[in-house]
Write an enzyme that holds these catalytic residues in place. Structure first.
Site, PDB file in Angstrom:
ATOM      1  N   ARG A 292       0.829  -1.213   0.000  1.00 56.43           N
ATOM      2  CA  ARG A 292       0.000   0.000   0.000  1.00 56.43           C
ATOM      3  C   ARG A 292       0.860   1.259   0.000  1.00 56.43           C
ATOM      4  O   ARG A 292       0.544   2.221  -0.693  1.00 56.43           O
ATOM      5  CB  ARG A 292      -0.957   0.002   1.199  1.00 56.43           C
ATOM      6  CG  ARG A 292      -2.049  -1.044   1.077  1.00 56.43           C
ATOM      7  CD  ARG A 292      -2.926  -1.090   2.307  1.00 56.43           C
ATOM      8  NE  ARG A 292      -2.097  -1.375   3.479  1.00 56.43           N
ATOM      9  CZ  ARG A 292      -2.390  -1.009   4.711  1.00 56.43           C
ATOM     10  NH1 ARG A 292      -3.488  -0.339   4.976  1.00 56.43           N
ATOM     11  NH2 ARG A 292      -1.592  -1.321   5.709  1.00 56.43           N
TER      12      ARG A 292
ATOM     13  N   ASN B  76      -6.206  -2.703   2.511  1.00 58.10           N
ATOM     14  CA  ASN B  76      -6.203  -4.154   2.644  1.00 58.10           C
ATOM     15  C   ASN B  76      -7.632  -4.666   2.721  1.00 58.10           C
ATOM     16  O   ASN B  76      -8.491  -4.053   3.351  1.00 58.10           O
ATOM     17  CB  ASN B  76      -5.462  -4.575   3.914  1.00 58.10           C
ATOM     18  CG  ASN B  76      -3.962  -4.449   3.788  1.00 58.10           C
ATOM     19  OD1 ASN B  76      -3.415  -4.410   2.691  1.00 58.10           O
ATOM     20  ND2 ASN B  76      -3.276  -4.384   4.915  1.00 58.10           N
TER      21      ASN B  76
END
EC number: 3.6.1.7
Length: 90
Positions: free
Chosen positions: A20, A38
């Protein structure tokens, strides 16, 4: 200037490896806005909005991901644009 928004779902070894963070950095580098988060099943959902050519470049990057990750599958779909500020990590 046309703006396009796409939703990507990235599968593989993409959680716990900085995916990320690197995705956000790459998005900002390409002047895109959106987020990376996520999912409970181990995938990462990415929303990216910006110039269509930049979205394509970003999609190519997502197919590989950072060196710390292993991308097995990338799903994408065009979505309705919303206003995002920056490229967030959720």
């Amino acid at each position: 200037m046309a703006i396009r928004c796409e939703k990507f779902v990235v599968s593989g070894i993409v959680q716990g490896v900085g995916f990320r963070y690197h995705t956000s950095h790459q998005g900002l580098k390409l002047n895109l806005v959106g987020y990376a988060k996520n999912l409970y099943n181990g995938d990462v959902e990415v929303i990216a909005c910006g110039e269509p050519l930049k979205i394509e470049e970003f999609a190519k990057w997502l197919e590989q991901g950072p060196k710390t990750a292993r991308v097995d599958e990338l799903k994408r779909e065009e979505i309705t644009c919303r206003e995002y500020q920056g490229f967030e990590i959720l």
